[in-house]
Design a protein around this motif. Structure first.
Motif, short mmCIF file in Angstrom:
data_model
loop_
_atom_site.label_atom_id
_atom_site.label_comp_id
_atom_site.label_asym_id
_atom_site.label_seq_id
_atom_site.Cartn_x
_atom_site.Cartn_y
_atom_site.Cartn_z
N ALA A 1 -2.11 44.36 6.99
CA ALA A 1 -2.63 44.27 8.35
C ALA A 1 -4.14 44.03 8.40
N ILE A 2 -4.87 44.57 7.44
CA ILE A 2 -6.33 44.44 7.48
C ILE A 2 -6.81 43.31 6.58
N GLY B 1 -6.06 57.22 7.60
CA GLY B 1 -6.45 57.89 6.37
C GLY B 1 -5.53 59.03 5.99
N GLN B 2 -4.77 59.55 6.94
CA GLN B 2 -3.86 60.66 6.67
C GLN B 2 -2.43 60.22 6.37
N LEU B 3 -2.16 58.92 6.48
CA LEU B 3 -0.83 58.43 6.13
C LEU B 3 -0.60 58.64 4.63
N GLU B 4 0.67 58.69 4.24
CA GLU B 4 0.99 58.77 2.82
C GLU B 4 0.33 57.58 2.12
N GLU B 5 -0.21 57.83 0.93
CA GLU B 5 -0.99 56.81 0.25
C GLU B 5 -0.26 55.49 0.08
N ASP B 6 1.02 55.52 -0.31
CA ASP B 6 1.79 54.29 -0.51
C ASP B 6 1.88 53.48 0.78
N ASN B 7 2.16 54.17 1.88
CA ASN B 7 2.30 53.50 3.18
C ASN B 7 0.94 52.98 3.66
N ARG B 8 -0.10 53.81 3.50
CA ARG B 8 -1.44 53.41 3.93
C ARG B 8 -1.91 52.18 3.16
N GLU B 9 -1.68 52.17 1.85
CA GLU B 9 -2.13 51.07 1.02
C GLU B 9 -1.49 49.75 1.46
N VAL B 10 -0.19 49.77 1.71
CA VAL B 10 0.51 48.56 2.14
C VAL B 10 0.02 48.13 3.52
N THR C 1 8.10 46.11 2.51
CA THR C 1 8.55 46.01 3.89
C THR C 1 8.83 47.40 4.48
N SER C 2 9.52 48.24 3.72
CA SER C 2 9.86 49.57 4.25
C SER C 2 8.62 50.45 4.37
N ARG C 3 7.69 50.34 3.42
CA ARG C 3 6.45 51.13 3.52
C ARG C 3 5.64 50.70 4.74
N LEU C 4 5.57 49.40 4.95
CA LEU C 4 4.84 48.89 6.11
C LEU C 4 5.51 49.33 7.41
N ALA C 5 6.82 49.28 7.44
CA ALA C 5 7.55 49.70 8.65
C ALA C 5 7.30 51.18 8.94
N ARG C 6 7.31 52.02 7.89
CA ARG C 6 7.04 53.45 8.10
C ARG C 6 5.63 53.67 8.61
N ALA C 7 4.66 52.97 8.03
CA ALA C 7 3.26 53.13 8.46
C ALA C 7 3.09 52.68 9.91
#
Length: 180
Positions: free
Chosen positions: A126-127, A112-121, A147-153
């Motif tokens: 994954a879910i 929930g604390q991840l950056e919104e863009d990364n969390r959303e992806v 892909t990059s947002r998912l990798a960061r998350a």
């Protein structure tokens, strides 16, 4: 063709879409859900519709892709469930279940604390089990961005889990927002 004209044409296609969906999944409720999701996806993606193509072909392709994604995701979930059941212990350990529940709450809070863009992806892929392509289309960004947002998350989640394993509690207190 204007967006309103396209939507009117979509309404005319509903009986054919439902018939096709019913032949694919052989369940009236699932067919209705599939047609609804197809229409939602098509309306959200009207800006991507190429007027040189036929609307019915475009919508049938969307419906078919959604169906195949659902079947594939269901097969993956069944496989993962079977693997989990193989590891299932016959005796229920209440202390272990409570610890697992607390661990899950900490991970959910971290996500929930991840950056919104990364969390959303992360959540969509994954879910929810959506494909990279579907997420990219839904968010209106290139697949590389997804892909990059998912990798960061995933990297941040991995760092959180590794830090938690080596120093319990430290990772939570060091998070922005002061989780505890």
């Amino acid at each position: 063709m204007s967006d309103e004209a396209l939507k009117t044409e979509m309404i005319r296609l509903l009986p054919k879409l439902r018939s096709f969906a019913l032949r694919l999944c052989r369940n009236p409720d699932q067919a209705d859900d599939l047609v609804q999701t197809t229409c939602e996806r098509a309306i959200r993606s009207l800006d991507q519709f190429d007027p040189a193509t036929r609307l019915d072909s475009w919508m049938f392709r969307i419906l078919q892709n959604l169906y195949f994604n659902t079947v594939r995701d269901g097969a993956n979930r069944a496989r993962l469930f079977d693997l989990a059941m193989m590891d299932f212990e016959e005796s229920y350990d209440g202390a272990k279940a409570a610890a697992s529940s607390l661990e899950l709450q900490k991970v959910q809070s971290f996500i929930g604390q991840l950056e919104e863009d990364n969390r959303e992806v992360l959540l969509k892929i994954a879910i929810e089990g959506q494909s990279y392509k579907d997420v990219a289309e839904e968010l209106g960004v290139p697949i590389g961005t997804v892909t990059s947002r998912l990798a960061r998350a995933r990297l941040k989640l991995r760092e959180f889990l590794e830090a938690k394993d080596t120093a319990p509690g430290v990772a939570l207190r060091s998070m922005p927002g002061g989780m505890s």
